[in-house]
Design an enzyme around this catalytic site. Structure first.
Site, short mmCIF file in Angstrom:
data_model
loop_
_atom_site.label_atom_id
_atom_site.label_comp_id
_atom_site.label_asym_id
_atom_site.label_seq_id
_atom_site.Cartn_x
_atom_site.Cartn_y
_atom_site.Cartn_z
N LYS A 96 -9.39 -3.14 6.90
CA LYS A 96 -10.13 -3.17 5.63
C LYS A 96 -11.45 -2.42 5.66
CE LYS A 96 -7.93 -4.58 3.21
NZ LYS A 96 -6.68 -3.93 2.71
N GLY A 98 -11.22 1.06 5.11
CA GLY A 98 -10.83 2.36 4.56
C GLY A 98 -10.14 3.23 5.59
N LYS A 123 6.93 7.32 8.47
CA LYS A 123 5.59 6.72 8.55
C LYS A 123 4.65 7.51 9.46
CE LYS A 123 7.11 1.97 7.62
NZ LYS A 123 7.11 0.56 8.12
N TRP A 145 1.44 2.49 16.19
CA TRP A 145 0.66 1.44 16.84
C TRP A 145 1.09 1.33 18.32
CZ3 TRP A 145 -3.25 0.51 13.89
CH2 TRP A 145 -3.11 0.41 12.50
N HIS A 150 -3.46 -2.57 15.18
CA HIS A 150 -4.93 -2.56 15.06
C HIS A 150 -5.58 -2.88 16.42
CE1 HIS A 150 -5.43 -1.93 10.75
NE2 HIS A 150 -4.41 -2.74 10.55
N ARG A 185 -17.70 -0.83 7.67
CA ARG A 185 -17.88 -1.14 6.26
C ARG A 185 -18.84 -2.31 6.10
NH1 ARG A 185 -12.91 -2.95 2.16
NH2 ARG A 185 -14.13 -2.91 0.21
N SER A 193 -12.34 -8.31 1.24
CA SER A 193 -11.13 -7.51 1.15
C SER A 193 -10.06 -8.05 2.09
CB SER A 193 -11.46 -6.05 1.51
OG SER A 193 -10.31 -5.24 1.39
N HIS A 197 -6.34 -9.60 1.16
CA HIS A 197 -5.15 -9.07 1.81
C HIS A 197 -4.32 -10.19 2.44
CE1 HIS A 197 -2.87 -5.64 3.09
NE2 HIS A 197 -2.95 -5.94 4.37
N MET A 317 -13.25 11.37 -1.57
CA MET A 317 -13.63 10.74 -2.84
C MET A 317 -14.23 9.37 -2.56
SD MET A 317 -12.85 13.08 -4.94
CE MET A 317 -13.09 12.22 -6.49
#
Length: 411
Positions: A96, A98, A123, A145, A150, A185, A193, A197, A317
């Site tokens: 979470k 980005g 993927k 992975w 993660h 973040r 976030s 989730h 963006m």
């Protein structure tokens, strides 16, 4: 009378012509000096505009107040990343932050000699070096992975070399150089976030959490829920679980967990454990080749491009409307989240200051180099402009003729 009037008009006409010639000469000299005058920044030679990418990124805040002292060696991040050699970028993807968007940028949006091969329905993309079939990128969208879902700093640093050795066993001629990168973040936004989730059914329960050669026991890492997932949990329930890995996730995933006995909370006192984790996370963050901040997409793009000498095809963006942004929480809840993520709050404050200082340092350095290049271009252009006038001299022309008189005569 007519002769006097005619003579008067002649004098007036001559005076008017003289004034026009003088005014024209002055204007010409001003234009010439503005165009080729040394030290001026009024325009580039030949009317050429500065590079477009300089206007793409935000101007550094001149009033930014530094909170921490960082030596130049911590601010300078221009690496000689050799894609044709044995260098590898390793992306540490914290939940979470980005990272999914940034990971796609790495495989789909970097201008490469040999672009990553990303096929519909798959993927993972194949990101080979230009000169051989060997990957230069270790990430979710390139190698999958491979070190666990993660994987954190502790897992990646102990796992990545072995995984690549098994994948590219024929390339063991020279040792690889690994460049670790990550994104951070704002802790409150990231926490909310992650709650949303998890509320939708995410668990990450297949994560290994490997440390010192083993995974944590159920006693060291108890689950926060019963059943297959924690879908539908309220924010209060999410905050009330003392074993929730969302708490201080960014510090935990960036620190060397071996220093604190991995997930054994009885290894050292709680206060000392927290301090060691925070200091380790700061150290590892400083030592990374690059890190970006979700809240500063354009600056993140700028620093990555300058660090690795790679260019993105499309600009990043800034999306301010996220699922976390749509959550309405009161001040008491925000303070509670900040307390649960106190280490992450300290790390983010530290990281944000380092990030801003690196951006300012790099922009100032680049602008200084640009001014020097512009000055050299002006001098070179002025020298080239002088050559045609000397070569185009007519045979009957006197070399000592005053050039400005010649211009005035033409006027």
């Amino acid at each position: 009378m007519r002769r006097r009037r005619a003579g008067g008009r002649t004098m007036v006409e001559r005076a008017s012509k003289f004034v026009l010639v003088v005014a024209g000469s002055v204007c010409f000299m001003l234009i010439l000096y503005q165009y080729a005058g040394p030290g001026l920044s009024l325009g580039a030679p030949g009317g050429r505009a500065p590079p477009d990418d300089l206007d793409l990124f935000p101007t550094p805040d001149p009033h930014y107040e530094k909170k921490y002292y960082f030596p130049v060696r911590e601010l300078e991040r221009s690496l000689r990343f050799d894609m044709k050699g044995d260098d590898v970028i390793v992306f540490l993807h914290i939940q979470k932050t980005g990272g999914t968007t940034f990971g796609r940028h790495l495989v789909q949006n970097v201008r490469l000699e040999v672009p990553c091969d990303c096929r519909p329905g798959q993927k993972k993309c194949t990101c080979y070096r230009p000169n051989r079939r060997e990957t230069w990128l270790f990430s979710r969208f390139s190698t999958g992975w491979s070190c666990g879902l993660h994987a954190d700093w502790t897992e990646l640093t102990n796992c990545v070399p072995g995984v690549l050795d098994r994948r590219d066993s024929a390339a063991l001629r020279t040792p690889r150089k690994f460049y670790y990168i990550t994104l951070l973040r704002d802790p409150v936004s990231r926490y909310l976030s992650e709650w949303r989730h998890v509320q939708r059914g995410a668990t990450w329960k297949t994560s290994l959490h490997m440390c010192d050669g083993r995974t944590p026991t159920p006693e060291e890492l108890p689950p926060c829920y019963e059943g297959t997932d924690w879908s539908g949990c309220t924010l209060q329930e999410f905050m009330d679980c003392p074993y929730n890995l969302a708490n201080n996730r960014q510090v935990r995933m960036l620190a060397d967990l071996s220093l604190v006995g991995c997930y054994n909370l009885s290894f050292i006192p709680e206060g000392k454990r927290a301090q060691l984790l925070l200091e380790s996370a700061k150290k590892n963050l400083r030592g990374m080749a690059f890190f970006g901040l979700t809240e500063f997409q354009r600056k993140t793009q700028y620093l990555f491009e300058r660090t690795f000498n790679l260019k993105f095809i499309r600009p990043f963006m800034q999306y301010n409307s996220t699922r976390a942004g749509g959550v309405e929480v009161d001040e008491d809840t925000i303070r509670r989240i900040e307390e649960l993520n106190d280490l992450d709050m300290q790390l983010y404050d530290y990281a944000k200051d380092l990030f801003q200082q690196r951006y300012q340092y790099k922009r100032q350095l680049e602008r200084r180099e640009q001014r020097l290049r512009s000055r050299e271009e002006r001098l070179l252009h002025r020298a080239k402009e002088a050559l045609p006038r000397e070569d185009a001299e007519e045979p009957g022309r006197v070399p000592t003729e005053d050039y400005m008189s010649h211009i005035i005569e033409k006027w």
